[in-house]
Write a protein that holds these residues in place. Structure first.
Motif, PDB file in Angstrom:
ATOM      1  N   HIS A  77       0.824  -1.209   0.000  1.00 33.04           N
ATOM      2  CA  HIS A  77       0.000   0.000   0.000  1.00 33.04           C
ATOM      3  C   HIS A  77       0.863   1.267   0.000  1.00 33.04           C
ATOM      4  CE1 HIS A  77       0.794  -0.353   4.367  1.00 33.04           C
ATOM      5  NE2 HIS A  77       0.576   0.953   4.409  1.00 33.04           N
ATOM      6  N   ILE A  78       2.052   1.199   0.589  1.00 33.79           N
ATOM      7  CA  ILE A  78       2.970   2.347   0.543  1.00 33.79           C
ATOM      8  C   ILE A  78       3.531   2.509  -0.871  1.00 33.79           C
ATOM      9  CG2 ILE A  78       5.180   3.249   1.378  1.00 33.79           C
ATOM     10  CD1 ILE A  78       4.594   2.103   4.067  1.00 33.79           C
ATOM     11  N   CYS A  79       3.860   1.390  -1.505  1.00 34.67           N
ATOM     12  CA  CYS A  79       4.341   1.462  -2.891  1.00 34.67           C
ATOM     13  C   CYS A  79       3.265   2.038  -3.814  1.00 34.67           C
ATOM     14  CB  CYS A  79       4.740   0.068  -3.375  1.00 34.67           C
ATOM     15  SG  CYS A  79       6.150  -0.643  -2.526  1.00 34.67           S
ATOM     16  N   LEU A  80       2.014   1.663  -3.568  1.00 37.25           N
ATOM     17  CA  LEU A  80       0.926   2.185  -4.388  1.00 37.25           C
ATOM     18  C   LEU A  80       0.761   3.686  -4.175  1.00 37.25           C
ATOM     19  CD1 LEU A  80      -1.364   1.602  -6.355  1.00 37.25           C
ATOM     20  CD2 LEU A  80      -2.834   1.075  -4.400  1.00 37.25           C
ATOM     21  N   SER A  81       0.862   4.134  -2.931  1.00 35.12           N
ATOM     22  CA  SER A  81       0.779   5.569  -2.648  1.00 35.12           C
ATOM     23  C   SER A  81       1.936   6.323  -3.307  1.00 35.12           C
ATOM     24  CB  SER A  81       0.793   5.805  -1.140  1.00 35.12           C
ATOM     25  OG  SER A  81      -0.305   5.187  -0.508  1.00 35.12           O
ATOM     26  N   TRP A  82       3.109   5.738  -3.285  1.00 31.12           N
ATOM     27  CA  TRP A  82       4.287   6.329  -3.931  1.00 31.12           C
ATOM     28  C   TRP A  82       4.058   6.466  -5.434  1.00 31.12           C
ATOM     29  CZ3 TRP A  82       8.703   8.842  -3.433  1.00 31.12           C
ATOM     30  CH2 TRP A  82       9.738   8.669  -4.347  1.00 31.12           C
ATOM     31  N   LEU A  83       3.469   5.448  -6.057  1.00 30.37           N
ATOM     32  CA  LEU A  83       3.183   5.488  -7.494  1.00 30.37           C
ATOM     33  C   LEU A  83       2.121   6.536  -7.815  1.00 30.37           C
ATOM     34  CD1 LEU A  83       3.603   4.314 -10.323  1.00 30.37           C
ATOM     35  CD2 LEU A  83       1.843   2.605  -9.780  1.00 30.37           C
ATOM     36  N   LYS A  84       1.080   6.627  -6.976  1.00 30.24           N
ATOM     37  CA  LYS A  84       0.049   7.641  -7.200  1.00 30.24           C
ATOM     38  C   LYS A  84       0.631   9.048  -7.144  1.00 30.24           C
ATOM     39  CE  LYS A  84      -3.848   4.950  -5.369  1.00 30.24           C
ATOM     40  NZ  LYS A  84      -4.852   4.855  -4.264  1.00 30.24           N
ATOM     41  N   TYR A  85       1.509   9.273  -6.190  1.00 24.52           N
ATOM     42  CA  TYR A  85       2.190  10.563  -6.073  1.00 24.52           C
ATOM     43  C   TYR A  85       2.972  10.877  -7.349  1.00 24.52           C
ATOM     44  CZ  TYR A  85       6.476  13.187  -4.921  1.00 24.52           C
ATOM     45  OH  TYR A  85       7.546  14.024  -4.941  1.00 24.52           O
ATOM     46  N   GLN A  86       3.676   9.903  -7.878  1.00 23.97           N
ATOM     47  CA  GLN A  86       4.454  10.113  -9.103  1.00 23.97           C
ATOM     48  C   GLN A  86       3.543  10.447 -10.280  1.00 23.97           C
ATOM     49  OE1 GLN A  86       6.769   6.558  -9.616  1.00 23.97           O
ATOM     50  NE2 GLN A  86       8.214   7.070  -7.993  1.00 23.97           N
ATOM     51  N   ILE A  87       2.441   9.727 -10.397  1.00 22.72           N
ATOM     52  CA  ILE A  87       1.515   9.946 -11.511  1.00 22.72           C
ATOM     53  C   ILE A  87       0.918  11.345 -11.462  1.00 22.72           C
ATOM     54  CG2 ILE A  87      -0.714   9.235 -12.466  1.00 22.72           C
ATOM     55  CD1 ILE A  87       0.004   6.371 -11.684  1.00 22.72           C
ATOM     56  N   VAL A  88       0.513  11.787 -10.268  1.00 25.15           N
ATOM     57  CA  VAL A  88      -0.079  13.119 -10.133  1.00 25.15           C
ATOM     58  C   VAL A  88       0.925  14.206 -10.524  1.00 25.15           C
ATOM     59  CG1 VAL A  88      -0.951  14.799  -8.460  1.00 25.15           C
ATOM     60  CG2 VAL A  88      -1.780  12.449  -8.397  1.00 25.15           C
ATOM     61  N   ILE A  89       2.172  14.076 -10.066  1.00 25.70           N
ATOM     62  CA  ILE A  89       3.198  15.067 -10.400  1.00 25.70           C
ATOM     63  C   ILE A  89       3.455  15.111 -11.901  1.00 25.70           C
ATOM     64  CG2 ILE A  89       5.635  15.666 -10.129  1.00 25.70           C
ATOM     65  CD1 ILE A  89       3.995  16.368  -7.711  1.00 25.70           C
ATOM     66  N   ILE A  90       3.590  13.963 -12.520  1.00 29.19           N
ATOM     67  CA  ILE A  90       3.867  13.917 -13.959  1.00 29.19           C
ATOM     68  C   ILE A  90       2.705  14.503 -14.756  1.00 29.19           C
ATOM     69  CG2 ILE A  90       4.093  12.341 -15.921  1.00 29.19           C
ATOM     70  CD1 ILE A  90       5.901  10.620 -14.207  1.00 29.19           C
ATOM     71  N   TYR A  91       1.471  14.134 -14.402  1.00 25.33           N
ATOM     72  CA  TYR A  91       0.306  14.684 -15.102  1.00 25.33           C
ATOM     73  C   TYR A  91       0.241  16.199 -14.942  1.00 25.33           C
ATOM     74  CZ  TYR A  91      -1.832  10.130 -16.110  1.00 25.33           C
ATOM     75  OH  TYR A  91      -2.109   8.884 -16.600  1.00 25.33           O
ATOM     76  N   PHE A  92       0.554  16.676 -13.752  1.00 26.55           N
ATOM     77  CA  PHE A  92       0.492  18.119 -13.482  1.00 26.55           C
ATOM     78  C   PHE A  92       1.525  18.880 -14.315  1.00 26.55           C
ATOM     79  CE2 PHE A  92       1.908  21.823 -10.963  1.00 26.55           C
ATOM     80  CZ  PHE A  92       0.706  22.517 -10.891  1.00 26.55           C
ATOM     81  N   LEU A  93       2.768  18.437 -14.287  1.00 32.16           N
ATOM     82  CA  LEU A  93       3.824  19.123 -15.033  1.00 32.16           C
ATOM     83  C   LEU A  93       3.611  19.018 -16.541  1.00 32.16           C
ATOM     84  CD1 LEU A  93       6.968  18.137 -12.928  1.00 32.16           C
ATOM     85  CD2 LEU A  93       5.801  20.343 -12.967  1.00 32.16           C
ATOM     86  N   LEU A  94       3.133  17.868 -16.985  1.00 34.04           N
ATOM     87  CA  LEU A  94       2.856  17.701 -18.406  1.00 34.04           C
ATOM     88  C   LEU A  94       1.711  18.605 -18.854  1.00 34.04           C
ATOM     89  CD1 LEU A  94       3.695  16.129 -20.914  1.00 34.04           C
ATOM     90  CD2 LEU A  94       2.062  14.347 -20.283  1.00 34.04           C
ATOM     91  N   ALA A  95       0.700  18.766 -17.997  1.00 31.59           N
ATOM     92  CA  ALA A  95      -0.411  19.658 -18.321  1.00 31.59           C
ATOM     93  C   ALA A  95       0.064  21.110 -18.441  1.00 31.59           C
ATOM     94  CB  ALA A  95      -1.499  19.548 -17.254  1.00 31.59           C
ATOM     95  N   ILE A  96       1.023  21.505 -17.613  1.00 34.94           N
ATOM     96  CA  ILE A  96       1.564  22.866 -17.695  1.00 34.94           C
ATOM     97  C   ILE A  96       2.274  23.078 -19.024  1.00 34.94           C
ATOM     98  CG2 ILE A  96       3.322  24.417 -16.743  1.00 34.94           C
ATOM     99  CD1 ILE A  96       2.618  23.417 -13.991  1.00 34.94           C
ATOM    100  N   VAL A  97       3.117  22.120 -19.420  1.00 35.72           N
ATOM    101  CA  VAL A  97       3.817  22.236 -20.706  1.00 35.72           C
ATOM    102  C   VAL A  97       2.813  22.319 -21.860  1.00 35.72           C
ATOM    103  CG1 VAL A  97       5.376  21.062 -22.312  1.00 35.72           C
ATOM    104  CG2 VAL A  97       5.885  21.073 -19.876  1.00 35.72           C
ATOM    105  N   ASP A  98       1.797  21.463 -21.833  1.00 34.76           N
ATOM    106  CA  ASP A  98       0.788  21.479 -22.889  1.00 34.76           C
ATOM    107  C   ASP A  98       0.037  22.811 -22.917  1.00 34.76           C
ATOM    108  OD1 ASP A  98       1.421  18.937 -23.712  1.00 34.76           O
ATOM    109  OD2 ASP A  98      -0.156  17.956 -22.563  1.00 34.76           O
ATOM    110  N   LEU A  99      -0.294  23.349 -21.745  1.00 35.39           N
ATOM    111  CA  LEU A  99      -1.017  24.609 -21.684  1.00 35.39           C
ATOM    112  C   LEU A  99      -0.177  25.753 -22.243  1.00 35.39           C
ATOM    113  CD1 LEU A  99      -3.462  26.245 -20.865  1.00 35.39           C
ATOM    114  CD2 LEU A  99      -2.560  26.369 -18.533  1.00 35.39           C
ATOM    115  N   ILE A 100       1.101  25.779 -21.913  1.00 34.44           N
ATOM    116  CA  ILE A 100       1.984  26.817 -22.445  1.00 34.44           C
ATOM    117  C   ILE A 100       2.027  26.754 -23.968  1.00 34.44           C
ATOM    118  CG2 ILE A 100       4.387  27.628 -22.552  1.00 34.44           C
ATOM    119  CD1 ILE A 100       4.704  26.592 -19.675  1.00 34.44           C
TER     120      ILE A 100
END
Length: 303
Positions: A77-100
């Motif tokens: 469950h800790i590994c899953l939380s770690w993966l969710k954190y990574q996915i959210v960060i990547i989606y967020f930063l990628l969305a910023i690049v796309d928006l720019i």
């Protein structure tokens, strides 16, 4: 600390070192082109892209060294939380690049008001579909004691990579098409040439990372290289986002001249957009290329 945790810590440290060097390299430009300007959408995107990425690397070092590193067998469950954190960060930063990039294309196609919103709708739809697929796949994942996925969602990663590369190809295609069809006018300005060059560089950088991630996800070995993908991707996305803003801010100022030349009209739009003198507008005010030329004609008539 296990070998897997050493890999996580090493990858986190590499990402932090890279982001710190990038921070120091662009600090002068940040002070000149960001903090001395009014609050605008580009400034907000710059702050999110730059400091979320830097904070992410710091958090990675802390998590790897003080949390995961002190657990002999990391629970699933800790590994899953770690993966969710990574996915959210990547989606967020990628969305910023796309928006720019969407904002830049929107300005490039002024006074057409439909290209930018339609492109944004495509990106939002793609994010929604990928997010739904990710949410459905996460409960099915299994992890080793080193937080390595034993049943990586290979098809999902491939679809995600293909979707994002497709978006980047569309954005670059629109930019290059406008550049080619307007070379006789404002398409030959340094600003428009820079938009075309930046789009090509973003396309190449993201394509390399996404293809690498897709190939790695299809590997049958639970290799520690899985842990290297996240900090590398975060570093590239963060650097890409804030460098796009800095480049545009710099060119909007240096290439602007209040003339009636068609070659200067697009620079005028960008200057009005990125450097509003006391304006409360977030990004692109009502001043389009047509309105820019009208201002130029009025100035010429006054003279």
């Amino acid at each position: 600390m296990s070998r897997g945790m050493n890999t996580i810590l090493s990858a986190a440290c590499v990402g932090l070192v890279f982001s710190t060097l990038e921070f120091l390299t662009t600090l002068t430009d940040e002070a000149r082109y960001i903090w001395r300007r009014p609050v605008t959408l580009p400034r907000c995107l710059f702050i999110c892209s730059r400091y979320v990425g830097l904070a992410c690397h710091i958090a990675n070092v802390i998590i790897a060294n003080h949390i995961l590193g002190n657990i002999a067998v990391v629970p699933a469950h800790i590994c899953l939380s770690w993966l969710k954190y990574q996915i959210v960060i990547i989606y967020f930063l990628l969305a910023i690049v796309d928006l720019i990039l969407v904002i830049r294309v929107h300005a490039l196609y002024q006074p057409n008001r439909f290209v930018g919103p339609l492109l944004l709708l495509v990106i939002i739809t793609r994010i929604g579909l990928v997010s739904a697929g990710t949410t459905a796949a996460l409960p099915l994942l299994d992890f080793t004691s080193r937080c390595l996925m034993t049943n990586s969602p290979r098809n999902m990663v491939t679809y995600f990579a293909c979707g994002e590369i497709g978006i980047q190809l569309l954005i670059f295609g629109l930019t290059f098409s406008k550049y080619r069809t307007t070379r006789a006018g404002w398409g030959r300005t340094p600003l428009v040439s820079a938009l075309n060059r930046d789009g090509a560089l973003v396309l190449m950088a993201l394509s390399v990372v996404l293809i690498t991630a897709a190939v790695n996800s299809r590997s049958r070995d639970t290799d520690e290289l899985q842990h290297m993908v996240f900090p590398i991707f975060v570093s590239i996305l963060s650097s890409t986002g804030y460098r796009l803003i800095i480049n545009t801010q710099r060119l909007a100022i240096t290439s602007w001249r209040p003339s009636v030349d068609a070659a200067d009209e697009f620079s005028t739009v960008y200057y009005d957009s990125f450097c509003p003198a006391g304006s409360s507008s977030l990004m692109y005010p009502s001043g389009s290329i047509t309105r820019a030329s009208e201002r130029g004609r009025r100035k010429s008539a006054d003279v």
